[in-house]
Design a protein around this motif. Sequence first.
Motif, PDB file in Angstrom:
ATOM      1  N   VAL A  57      40.827  40.479  45.503  1.00 57.37           N
ATOM      2  CA  VAL A  57      39.880  39.507  44.949  1.00 57.37           C
ATOM      3  C   VAL A  57      39.174  40.098  43.733  1.00 57.37           C
ATOM      4  CG1 VAL A  57      37.709  38.287  45.409  1.00 57.37           C
ATOM      5  CG2 VAL A  57      39.556  38.232  47.093  1.00 57.37           C
ATOM      6  N   ARG A  58      38.726  41.344  43.844  1.00 56.73           N
ATOM      7  CA  ARG A  58      38.032  41.995  42.734  1.00 56.73           C
ATOM      8  C   ARG A  58      38.941  42.119  41.513  1.00 56.73           C
ATOM      9  NH1 ARG A  58      38.144  46.932  40.864  1.00 56.73           N
ATOM     10  NH2 ARG A  58      39.281  47.705  42.660  1.00 56.73           N
ATOM     11  N   ALA A  59      40.190  42.530  41.737  1.00 56.72           N
ATOM     12  CA  ALA A  59      41.130  42.700  40.616  1.00 56.72           C
ATOM     13  C   ALA A  59      41.433  41.369  39.937  1.00 56.72           C
ATOM     14  CB  ALA A  59      42.416  43.353  41.115  1.00 56.72           C
ATOM     15  N   LEU A  60      41.608  40.322  40.714  1.00 51.61           N
ATOM     16  CA  LEU A  60      41.925  39.021  40.130  1.00 51.61           C
ATOM     17  C   LEU A  60      40.722  38.410  39.403  1.00 51.61           C
ATOM     18  CD1 LEU A  60      44.189  37.638  42.986  1.00 51.61           C
ATOM     19  CD2 LEU A  60      44.896  38.515  40.749  1.00 51.61           C
ATOM     20  N   ASP A  80      41.408  50.386  32.660  1.00 53.26           N
ATOM     21  CA  ASP A  80      40.014  50.553  32.252  1.00 53.26           C
ATOM     22  C   ASP A  80      39.888  51.496  31.071  1.00 53.26           C
ATOM     23  OD1 ASP A  80      39.136  48.837  34.210  1.00 53.26           O
ATOM     24  OD2 ASP A  80      38.664  50.428  35.641  1.00 53.26           O
ATOM     25  N   ARG A  81      40.749  52.511  30.993  1.00 53.29           N
ATOM     26  CA  ARG A  81      40.696  53.478  29.902  1.00 53.29           C
ATOM     27  C   ARG A  81      41.370  52.963  28.642  1.00 53.29           C
ATOM     28  NH1 ARG A  81      42.339  57.390  33.852  1.00 53.29           N
ATOM     29  NH2 ARG A  81      44.420  57.104  33.026  1.00 53.29           N
ATOM     30  N   LYS A 133      47.432  42.352  26.530  1.00 54.73           N
ATOM     31  CA  LYS A 133      48.265  43.108  27.467  1.00 54.73           C
ATOM     32  C   LYS A 133      47.487  43.478  28.729  1.00 54.73           C
ATOM     33  CE  LYS A 133      51.024  47.297  27.777  1.00 54.73           C
ATOM     34  NZ  LYS A 133      51.432  48.529  27.099  1.00 54.73           N
ATOM     35  N   MET A 134      46.228  43.867  28.568  1.00 58.20           N
ATOM     36  CA  MET A 134      45.434  44.284  29.725  1.00 58.20           C
ATOM     37  C   MET A 134      45.203  43.113  30.682  1.00 58.20           C
ATOM     38  SD  MET A 134      45.097  47.378  29.180  1.00 58.20           S
ATOM     39  CE  MET A 134      46.437  47.542  28.043  1.00 58.20           C
ATOM     40  N   LYS A 135      44.986  41.922  30.127  1.00 57.54           N
ATOM     41  CA  LYS A 135      44.783  40.755  30.971  1.00 57.54           C
ATOM     42  C   LYS A 135      46.063  40.417  31.723  1.00 57.54           C
ATOM     43  CE  LYS A 135      43.031  36.095  31.155  1.00 57.54           C
ATOM     44  NZ  LYS A 135      41.787  35.477  30.811  1.00 57.54           N
ATOM     45  N   HIS A 136      47.196  40.719  31.126  1.00 61.17           N
ATOM     46  CA  HIS A 136      48.476  40.472  31.787  1.00 61.17           C
ATOM     47  C   HIS A 136      48.721  41.490  32.907  1.00 61.17           C
ATOM     48  CE1 HIS A 136      52.655  39.414  32.348  1.00 61.17           C
ATOM     49  NE2 HIS A 136      52.979  40.680  32.179  1.00 61.17           N
ATOM     50  N   GLN A 160      46.353  43.368  34.614  1.00 61.25           N
ATOM     51  CA  GLN A 160      45.331  43.399  35.667  1.00 61.25           C
ATOM     52  C   GLN A 160      45.726  42.562  36.888  1.00 61.25           C
ATOM     53  OE1 GLN A 160      42.518  45.334  35.724  1.00 61.25           O
ATOM     54  NE2 GLN A 160      42.145  44.578  37.768  1.00 61.25           N
ATOM     55  N   PRO A 161      46.272  41.358  36.721  1.00 54.33           N
ATOM     56  CA  PRO A 161      46.692  40.605  37.907  1.00 54.33           C
ATOM     57  C   PRO A 161      47.839  41.283  38.662  1.00 54.33           C
ATOM     58  CG  PRO A 161      46.547  39.148  36.026  1.00 54.33           C
ATOM     59  CD  PRO A 161      46.365  40.530  35.521  1.00 54.33           C
TER      60      PRO A 161
END
Length: 96
Positions: free
Chosen positions: A15-18, A70-71, A28-31, A33-34
């Motif tokens: 839940v936190r990751a989504l 995150d980095r 790219k990061m938004k792609h 993270q899920p």
Amino acid sequence: MIMSDAFDDFRAYAVRALCKARSMPQGKMKHLQPVAGRIYNLLKKEAAYAPNMQHLKDFRAAQKLERSLDREPEVAATDRRRVTSPASQDMGREVH
């Protein structure tokens, strides 16, 4: 993480990751993270059937992915500051 609580823990991580992915800007990061959220979700489903120590290896891999995400913006921002445009380099030179 106690293995008896693995289902609830994996669910919370998913839940936190989504939710984090929804709040990220396009890119790219938004792609990616899920993807971490989906890994946690799959681990949650596996943990619902029976506790398994192999979940910890997958869990650590998902956490490593999230830490790298995150980095990534910090690294990209640092790289952009180092690179200067050719026009700005030429401005300091005298024309002969």
